[in-house]
Design a protein around this motif. Structure first.
Motif, PDB file in Angstrom:
ATOM      1  N   UNK A   1      -7.824  17.760  11.312  1.00  0.00           N
ATOM      2  CA  UNK A   1      -8.376  18.054  10.518  1.00  0.00           C
ATOM      3  C   UNK A   1      -8.649  17.615   8.866  1.00  0.00           C
ATOM      4  N   UNK A   2     -10.045  17.570   8.961  1.00  0.00           N
ATOM      5  CA  UNK A   2      -9.470  16.486   7.407  1.00  0.00           C
ATOM      6  C   UNK A   2     -11.502  17.390   6.823  1.00  0.00           C
TER       7      UNK A   2
ATOM      8  N   UNK B   1       1.647  21.740   3.771  1.00  0.00           N
ATOM      9  CA  UNK B   1       2.771  21.112   2.779  1.00  0.00           C
ATOM     10  C   UNK B   1       2.004  20.849   2.188  1.00  0.00           C
ATOM     11  N   UNK B   2       2.075  20.955   0.169  1.00  0.00           N
ATOM     12  CA  UNK B   2       0.474  19.975  -0.627  1.00  0.00           C
ATOM     13  C   UNK B   2       0.730  19.587  -1.502  1.00  0.00           C
ATOM     14  N   UNK B   3       0.480  18.386  -1.328  1.00  0.00           N
ATOM     15  CA  UNK B   3      -0.354  17.823  -2.951  1.00  0.00           C
ATOM     16  C   UNK B   3      -1.246  17.633  -3.924  1.00  0.00           C
ATOM     17  N   UNK B   4      -2.118  18.743  -3.019  1.00  0.00           N
ATOM     18  CA  UNK B   4      -3.363  19.186  -3.626  1.00  0.00           C
ATOM     19  C   UNK B   4      -3.644  20.440  -5.128  1.00  0.00           C
ATOM     20  N   UNK B   5      -4.972  20.262  -5.098  1.00  0.00           N
ATOM     21  CA  UNK B   5      -4.708  22.235  -6.494  1.00  0.00           C
ATOM     22  C   UNK B   5      -4.882  23.317  -5.528  1.00  0.00           C
ATOM     23  N   UNK B   6      -4.800  23.210  -4.208  1.00  0.00           N
ATOM     24  CA  UNK B   6      -4.848  24.592  -2.883  1.00  0.00           C
ATOM     25  C   UNK B   6      -3.555  24.729  -1.666  1.00  0.00           C
ATOM     26  N   UNK B   7      -3.656  25.401  -1.535  1.00  0.00           N
ATOM     27  CA  UNK B   7      -2.557  25.687   0.266  1.00  0.00           C
ATOM     28  C   UNK B   7      -3.787  26.544   1.438  1.00  0.00           C
ATOM     29  N   UNK B   8      -2.886  25.368   2.780  1.00  0.00           N
ATOM     30  CA  UNK B   8      -3.642  26.536   2.756  1.00  0.00           C
ATOM     31  C   UNK B   8      -3.123  26.587   4.059  1.00  0.00           C
ATOM     32  N   UNK B   9      -3.070  28.049   4.634  1.00  0.00           N
ATOM     33  CA  UNK B   9      -2.149  28.514   5.561  1.00  0.00           C
ATOM     34  C   UNK B   9      -2.921  29.948   6.483  1.00  0.00           C
ATOM     35  N   UNK B  10      -1.377  30.003   7.340  1.00  0.00           N
ATOM     36  CA  UNK B  10      -2.426  31.209   8.222  1.00  0.00           C
ATOM     37  C   UNK B  10      -0.906  31.346   8.712  1.00  0.00           C
ATOM     38  N   UNK B  11      -0.654  31.779  10.168  1.00  0.00           N
ATOM     39  CA  UNK B  11      -2.057  31.667  11.100  1.00  0.00           C
ATOM     40  C   UNK B  11      -2.426  33.585  11.133  1.00  0.00           C
ATOM     41  N   UNK B  12      -4.185  33.785  11.150  1.00  0.00           N
ATOM     42  CA  UNK B  12      -4.240  35.056  11.990  1.00  0.00           C
ATOM     43  C   UNK B  12      -5.308  35.023  13.044  1.00  0.00           C
TER      44      UNK B  12
ATOM     45  N   UNK C   1     -11.912  27.750   6.324  1.00  0.00           N
ATOM     46  CA  UNK C   1     -12.091  26.560   6.854  1.00  0.00           C
ATOM     47  C   UNK C   1     -10.855  25.916   7.511  1.00  0.00           C
ATOM     48  N   UNK C   2     -10.872  25.280   8.470  1.00  0.00           N
ATOM     49  CA  UNK C   2      -9.629  24.447   8.691  1.00  0.00           C
ATOM     50  C   UNK C   2      -9.841  24.256  10.114  1.00  0.00           C
ATOM     51  N   UNK C   3      -8.512  24.422  10.439  1.00  0.00           N
ATOM     52  CA  UNK C   3      -7.866  25.390  11.607  1.00  0.00           C
ATOM     53  C   UNK C   3      -7.967  26.397  12.955  1.00  0.00           C
TER      54      UNK C   3
ATOM     55  N   UNK D   1      -6.632  29.737  10.070  1.00  0.00           N
ATOM     56  CA  UNK D   1      -6.072  29.295   9.291  1.00  0.00           C
ATOM     57  C   UNK D   1      -7.353  29.952   7.436  1.00  0.00           C
ATOM     58  N   UNK D   2      -6.642  29.915   6.524  1.00  0.00           N
ATOM     59  CA  UNK D   2      -7.238  30.070   5.586  1.00  0.00           C
ATOM     60  C   UNK D   2      -6.680  29.353   4.286  1.00  0.00           C
ATOM     61  N   UNK D   3      -6.933  28.933   3.603  1.00  0.00           N
ATOM     62  CA  UNK D   3      -7.406  27.472   2.080  1.00  0.00           C
ATOM     63  C   UNK D   3      -7.633  29.230   0.286  1.00  0.00           C
TER      64      UNK D   3
END
Length: 366
Positions: free
Chosen positions: A119-120, A304-315, A335-337, A340-342
């Motif tokens: 995913x990108x 793992x995040x190096x950005x100002x957001x976090x991708x988390x799940x799964x639901x 968004x994302x796979x 997942x939620x961001x």
């Protein structure tokens, strides 16, 4: 012919964009990776003064080469790993979106390939579509890192004219190691390798910028934006650093006077306040790390995040979770796979409201 005479491949498509809700509908807005802290009062005053001066000359076209701004951006990048950069190494446009589109206009096109790894960022295939460039997508590992052998083999097989590598990646937050960038620059030959560092200032300590590799690879392009770390999403200013020959090539496809005098003045003002604006970045990094730790404590999987957001799940039903959060006044991104939620990082108060709402939703759905 069906009216209007739209290109056939565009028929039925919806325009790109995250859901936009009013503050009344969702007082806590954590869905588009904005900086929750506005520019400082001193910076705002500087922008107002500079924009006022620019307004006095709006009867004239702006500097189409924006040399002063390019020099200031080169100096800023020099503090973050960019060595010996001059204005000739830098280009800017209305957001990094326009920078990317210009790169595809200049180096993509019919008979050429643009390539990335999913995913990108969901706009990449749209840049390819809009420039009639073939879009090829490889895939990331389960932890969203790149299998370098797979990535190199795909580049060697498809010979893309442009490889798009966000680092940190959106929507996962995953950063690329320098060896991945170097390997793919070598595999791409004369094709461009574009490392999209829209969230580069948020990377964790010890994670280098691809700017450090520019002297070693003539085909490397590093893009940045002032929308995130500089809290200037409303100003629309993105930029890149690359070999001067690449910048010269982009000038062929750019629209005349594409950066307004007001935009240039605004960006220059913000760069004069770099230290105070980037001080907020440290707070957002800390908030990200706290949020990632808390989400994992709830039994969720977090990239793992190096950005100002976090991708988390799964639901099992992420849309139901998203909607339940909206019903509680908290807007995040679906968004994302699948599953997942961001969540973007907000102020401590906003993140507290997010945690409270998500706790309620997970308890309700358990």
């Amino acid at each position: 012919m069906t009216w209007p005479p739209l290109r056939e491949e565009l028929r039925g498509l919806a325009p790109y964009g995250a859901p936009q809700l009013s503050l009344e509908q969702a007082p806590v807005q954590l869905n588009v990776n904005e900086n929750p802290y506005p520019p400082s009062a001193a910076c705002v005053a500087d922008i107002a003064r500079a924009a006022g001066e620019a307004a006095a000359g709006l009867n004239r076209y702006p500097d189409r080469e924006f040399v002063e701004l390019r020099a200031a951006l080169a100096a800023y990048l020099g503090q973050d790993g960019g060595r010996d950069l001059t204005p000739a190494h830098v280009w800017a446009a209305n957001g990094s979106n326009e920078v990317m589109l210009q790169l595809l206009q200049a180096f993509g096109g019919p008979g050429r390939v643009a390539l990335s790894f999913a995913p990108t960022y969901s706009m990449y295939p749209e840049y390819a579509r809009d420039t009639l460039t073939e879009w090829v997508v490889g895939h990331r590992e389960e932890d969203f890192t790149l299998d370098l052998d797979h990535a190199r083999d795909l580049v060697l097989e498809r010979r893309p004219s442009v490889v798009l590598l966000p680092s940190p990646n959106n929507p996962t937050g995953t950063a690329l190691p320098p060896e991945a960038v170097g390997l793919l620059c070598e595999a791409a030959g004369d094709g461009l390798v574009v490392v999209d560092e829209a969230y580069g200032e948020f990377r964790r300590a010890g994670t280098p910028s691809a700017l450090e590799l520019l002297p070693d690879h003539h085909n490397l392009v590093v893009t940045r934006t002032m929308s995130k770390a500089f809290a200037l999403a409303g100003a629309r200013l993105g930029y890149l650093a690359a070999d001067p020959a690449i910048c010269d090539a982009i000038r062929v496809v750019r629209l005349p006077y594409h950066l307004s005098a007001v935009t240039q003045a605004t960006a220059l003002s913000a760069l004069r306040h770099t230290d105070e604006l980037l001080a907020q970045v440290d707070e957002l990094r800390a908030e990200r790390d706290r949020t990632v730790a808390w989400l994992r404590e709830q039994g969720l999987t977090v990239a793992d995040s190096d950005a100002n957001f976090a991708l988390f799940g799964t639901f099992d039903d992420r849309h139901a979770v998203w909607q339940a959060l909206v019903d509680r006044g908290v807007l995040i991104r679906e968004t994302g796979p699948s599953g997942w939620l961001r969540v973007s990082m907000g102020t401590p108060a906003e993140m507290g409201q997010f945690r409270t709402a998500l706790t309620e939703v997970m308890k309700e759905m358990s």
